[in-house]
Each structure stands twice: as structure tokens, then as C-alpha cells.
Design a protein around this motif. Structure first.
Motif, PDB file in Angstrom:
ATOM      1  N   UNK A  50      33.987  46.307  36.325  1.00  0.00           N
ATOM      2  CA  UNK A  50      34.995  45.273  36.141  1.00  0.00           C
ATOM      3  C   UNK A  50      36.272  45.724  36.843  1.00  0.00           C
ATOM      4  N   UNK A  51      36.922  44.790  37.515  1.00  0.00           N
ATOM      5  CA  UNK A  51      38.097  45.131  38.311  1.00  0.00           C
ATOM      6  C   UNK A  51      39.249  44.199  37.981  1.00  0.00           C
ATOM      7  N   UNK A  52      40.447  44.786  37.824  1.00  0.00           N
ATOM      8  CA  UNK A  52      41.693  44.038  37.645  1.00  0.00           C
ATOM      9  C   UNK A  52      42.718  44.543  38.646  1.00  0.00           C
ATOM     10  N   UNK A  67      41.976  35.074  42.115  1.00  0.00           N
ATOM     11  CA  UNK A  67      43.034  34.785  41.131  1.00  0.00           C
ATOM     12  C   UNK A  67      42.656  35.180  39.710  1.00  0.00           C
ATOM     13  N   UNK A  68      41.363  35.103  39.368  1.00  0.00           N
ATOM     14  CA  UNK A  68      40.942  35.375  37.987  1.00  0.00           C
ATOM     15  C   UNK A  68      41.162  36.822  37.584  1.00  0.00           C
ATOM     16  N   UNK A  69      41.168  37.740  38.547  1.00  0.00           N
ATOM     17  CA  UNK A  69      41.333  39.157  38.217  1.00  0.00           C
ATOM     18  C   UNK A  69      42.725  39.683  38.567  1.00  0.00           C
ATOM     19  N   UNK A  70      43.634  38.782  38.902  1.00  0.00           N
ATOM     20  CA  UNK A  70      44.983  39.178  39.309  1.00  0.00           C
ATOM     21  C   UNK A  70      45.949  39.067  38.132  1.00  0.00           C
ATOM     22  N   UNK A  71      46.730  40.110  37.916  1.00  0.00           N
ATOM     23  CA  UNK A  71      47.704  40.155  36.816  1.00  0.00           C
ATOM     24  C   UNK A  71      49.095  40.338  37.409  1.00  0.00           C
ATOM     25  N   UNK A  72      49.927  39.302  37.429  1.00  0.00           N
ATOM     26  CA  UNK A  72      51.277  39.468  37.985  1.00  0.00           C
ATOM     27  C   UNK A  72      52.198  40.191  37.012  1.00  0.00           C
ATOM     28  N   UNK A  73      52.996  41.103  37.536  1.00  0.00           N
ATOM     29  CA  UNK A  73      54.036  41.737  36.740  1.00  0.00           C
ATOM     30  C   UNK A  73      55.376  41.196  37.225  1.00  0.00           C
ATOM     31  N   UNK A  89      45.168  49.496  27.359  1.00  0.00           N
ATOM     32  CA  UNK A  89      44.486  49.260  26.086  1.00  0.00           C
ATOM     33  C   UNK A  89      43.822  47.885  26.058  1.00  0.00           C
ATOM     34  N   UNK A  90      44.534  46.874  26.530  1.00  0.00           N
ATOM     35  CA  UNK A  90      44.025  45.493  26.487  1.00  0.00           C
ATOM     36  C   UNK A  90      42.766  45.318  27.323  1.00  0.00           C
ATOM     37  N   UNK A  91      42.721  45.925  28.485  1.00  0.00           N
ATOM     38  CA  UNK A  91      41.576  45.770  29.390  1.00  0.00           C
ATOM     39  C   UNK A  91      40.523  46.858  29.201  1.00  0.00           C
ATOM     40  N   UNK A  92      40.760  47.793  28.277  1.00  0.00           N
ATOM     41  CA  UNK A  92      39.849  48.928  28.070  1.00  0.00           C
ATOM     42  C   UNK A  92      39.585  49.656  29.386  1.00  0.00           C
TER      43      UNK A  92
END
Length: 445
Positions: A50-52, A67-73, A89-92
Motif C-alpha cells: 500500500x502506498x501513500x 488522487x486517491x493515494x495523495x495526502x495534501x499538507x 499511526x492512521x495509515x499503519x
């Protein structure tokens, strides 16, 4: 021709293959300019992981096609340490992947990852450039495990291997792609960054100025090449002995974090002063700029000023970037802070003096002489020791390929995905005998 692959949908990440267990969760941060991280993530997903991806600006977003695996800061920089801890922690998350380990967001993330027990994967430009890239775990450059290894340690590990040392290919072109992707990245940050108003670049210059510098470099490449050819011709046909000073980018992490100098001007003052004090009167000093030098530091003007003050202005030459090999053919010695270009110096058995922390700064092949004494008569390196060191790197952390050209990325991905998924890091894998066979560079020439 510069290749544009930003919108190449064939590189779009896919879901994990059916039946594969996604027990590895990779959290990507910032990578090299261009689509390499996206391509790497695609193959990791195929392998079942799994990739983020965390993005900090529009340039990061532009080169991530899922887009589904992209997390904007989009929060303030001071909120990042807490945010990365919660994301882990959230994504393990089990693994952290990044390019360079010294920019603040990365060093803070590494601290959080270590506290949580994650494996930290660090990519960097190759210690032996330009035909390889660097992959290590935990840290790179001054934070690399290589800093604490002796040549004897490396020889002991090499005794378990019988691989022939690979030779570099006859040609390998990535400079235009490197500059192009840098300019494109900064264009997105400059014109499409409205959703990331809290973003702060890890370098001192504003993004608008970074973009202008990249654009100017692209436009002036032909003129710079002509100017460089003229300067090199005068040096090669001058009939004088010369020493080389290898400059670096003043904003580069290896210079800023692992160097005793605050600026390149300080380094130039030390080098030119040492040359004036110790070099024979008929010797010259050739100062070579980094190939990606973009003019933010007025090097030619500073060199002229310092050389004039030292009384050696007629004995100092400046070359604005370009390839190093031709200049090395006639060089008596070389000095640098901690440039990776020094590996080419040592490969040719030329005496070398360094001032900063560097993975190659081993006593067997780097001089510790005072600079005037070094210029007067440098001690030669132990070339056999360097050859063993180089072979060790090529069997461990140096992977054939590149970040910026299509063929370079293809070559790199053939090897590096298995290395990320392996239980051991490259150095331990060689010692335990689990290192995978290396690809031959001729495949991409």
C-alpha cells in the motif's frame, strides 16, 4: 529533445495485484523533480504494498498521478511534526520514503518514523555520478552508514562477493531533463500553489526566483556551452600545470549541512589563499562551477576579486560548469568541500583534499595536508584502496539508472523495488550474501 512525460497515463499507479497481501505500507514524502516517485509507487503497488504520498505544494501534486493515494499538507510548517506522527499511526505505515534527509520536513519525519519503528528509505543523487543513484536506509551523505565504515570493513564484506566492477556507459544524457523537470516543478509551485498558501520552500530563495533561475539556465545553455568550450580550450592548450577546485551549489544540502563553510565565497577565499601561499609560481588554479550552477551566486566576480586580493589573478581560471573528465586529464591535484565529483578525481588516482564531511573521505585516499603544502606537493592516494571502496559502493548503495530520463528510470526500477522490499539494507545484504545481482549498464546506453 527534452521528454515530457508528466501526463503519460501509462505510468498511472495500479491497485495491488489480486491475492497479494498488502502488509507493507509506504509513506512517500518529497522526491526528485519529475515522475520517478510515481513510477516507483506503481511498481510497489503491483508487488502488493500500500502506498501513500504526502504533498506539500502543487509541484508535488503535479507528479503524482493517483488522487486517491495523495495526502495534501496545507497547514503551517510548525504543525508538521504532529501531523506526520498522526499519519504514521492512521495509515499503519511501515516504511518512509524520501529524497534527501536534511530538509526540515524530512528530518522531522525521520525522527517520527524512527520513534515509531519504521524503515526509512533515503534516495539521493549518486555518490558515483552520473551513471548511478544512491539508495540507503536511515540517512545519506553525512548521515550515511558509510561515514562509520573503514576500508578494512568494506574489504571484509567484499570477500564474500565475486562480482566484476561495472564500468560506466559511453554516454548518458540527463542534464537537460534534470533542468527541465526542475523548471516545470517550480512553475507549478509559482502559478498553481493557491491551495498551499502555508508552503515554505526548504531553500532561501522565493519560488519565483527559483523558477526564473531554472528558466534562464535552460535559455542560456547554448551560450554557456560555447563559453565553456573556449575556457577549456585555453586551459588544455596553455602548457601550464594546474590544480582543480571543484565547486558545489551553495544551497545544496551536502554543502549546507556537512561543511565548515557558510558560503561558497568562504571556500574560495581559503582555496585561493592556499594556492597563493604554496603553489609553485608557474602553476595555475582552475576553478570549475557545478554543472547546475544557476547564477544565484556571482562566482566569476567573486573569484576575480579574491584572486586579485591574493595577487594571483593571472594564474586563476574559471570554467562555468560542464563535464569534468577533460579537465581531470591534466590536473595535478583537486580540492573540494565534499562534492561527489571528487569520486572521479580518486578514480583517476589524482591527489585530493576535502574540507567537509563526505562518504569518501577515508585516510587511505584523501590528503590531510595543510592546503599550501598540498598545492606545493600533494601526496598521492592509495588507488587500490579506492578501487575497493568504489567496488563496495557499486555492490551496495549505488544503483545503475537515473531519476530524470525515461531510460534512466526504467533501469533504476529494475533493481530498486526489490531493494526497498528486502529485509536487509544494501550494506547488510552484501555481508549476509542476500544481495541481488546487479544490472549491467550497457543495457541503457
Amino acid at each position: 529533445m527534452v521528454e515530457l512525460v508528466v501526463m503519460d497515463m501509462s505510468t498511472r499507479p495500479t491497485a495491488p495485484a489480486s491475492g497479494q497481501k498488502a502488509d507493507r505500507v509506504f509513506l512517500f514524502l518529497q522526491g526528485p523533480h519529475g515522475p520517478f516517485f510515481n513510477s516507483l509507487a506503481k511498481m510497489l503497488k503491483v508487488a502488493g504494498a500500500t502506498v501513500w504520498r504526502v504533498g506539500f505544494n502543487a509541484g508535488d501534486r503535479a507528479f503524482w498521478f493517483d488522487p486517491a493515494s495523495y495526502i495534501p499538507f496545507r497547514d503551517r510548517p510548525e504543525d508538521w511534526p504532529e501531523r506526520i506522527r498522526s499519519l504514521i499511526a492512521e495509515k499503519s505505515a511501515t516504511d518512509l520514503v524520501l529524497y534527501g534527509d536534511t530538509r526540515q520536513i524530512h528530518s522531522q519525519a525521520i525522527t517520527a518514523a524512527r520513534a515509531a519503528g519504521l524503515t526509512v528509505h533515503v534516495f539521493e543523487e549518486g555518490y558515483i555520478r552520473p551513471y548511478w543513484v544512491t539508495y540507503e536506509r536511515g540517512g545519506a551523505n553525512g548521515h550515511s552508514r558509510l561515514m562509520h565504515m573503514s576500508v578494512a570493513d568494506m574489504r571484509a564484506a567484499l570477500s564474500l562477493s565475486d562480482m566484476d566492477t561495472p564500468e560506466p556507459p559511453a554516454r548518458w544524457g540527463e542534464m537537460r531533463q534534470h533542468v527541465f523537470y526542475g523548471a516545470l516543478y517550480h512553475w507549478f509551485v509559482m502559478f498553481r500553489n493557491g491551495q498551499y498558501r502555508n508552503f515554505r520552500p526548504h531553500r532561501d530563495l522565493p519560488v519565483t526566483q527559483e523558477f526564473q533561475l531554472y528558466l534562464r539556465r535552460l535559455v542560456t545553455m547554448p551560450w554557456n556551452a560555447i563559453e565553456r568550450l573556449v575556457a577549456q580550450w585555453r586551459i588544455r592548450h596553455g602548457g601550464f600545470p594546474y590544480h582543480l577546485a571543484l565547486l558545489q551549489l551553495e544551497h545544496d544540502a551536502s554543502f549546507r549541512k556537512h561543511s565548515p563553510f557558510a558560503s561558497m565565497t568562504e571556500f574560495l577565499e581559503v582555496v585561493i589563499g592556499g594556492f597563493a601561499a604554496g603553489a609553485p609560481a608557474h602553476h595555475r588554479l582552475v576553478i570549475k562551477a557545478h554543472p547546475l550552477e544557476d547564477g544565484r551566486v556571482p562566482l566569476a566576480r567573486e573569484i576575480k576579486r579574491i584572486a586579485t586580493d591574493a595577487g594571483v589573478q593571472r594564474r586563476v581560471h574559471f570554467v562555468s560548469g560542464g563535464k569534468l573528465a577533460q579537465l581531470l586529464q591534466g590536473a595535478r591535484s583537486a580540492v573540494t568541500v565534499n562534492s561527489t565529483a571528487a569520486q572521479q578525481v580518486l578514480w583517476r588516482g589524482i591527489p585530493l583534499r576535502v574540507f567537509g564531511q563526505a562518504v569518501y573521505a577515508k585516510p587511505e585516499f584523501v590528503s590531510a595536508q595543510p592546503l599550501p603544502e598540498f598545492f606545493a606537493g600533494a601526496s598521492r592516494p592509495d588507488r587500490r584502496a579506492y578501487q575497493d571502496y568504489r567496488r563496495y559502493l557499486l555492490e551496495t548503495s549505488q544503483i545503475s539508472g537515473g531519476f530524470y530520463s525515461t531510460r534512466g528510470r526504467r533501469q533504476l526500477l529494475r533493481q530498486v523495488v526489490d531493494m526497498l522490499l528486502a529485509k536487509e539494507d544494501p550494506y547488510d545484504a552484501l555481508r549476509s550474501g542476500t544481495a541481488a545481482p546487479r544490472q549491467q549498464l550497457r543495457l541503457v546506453t
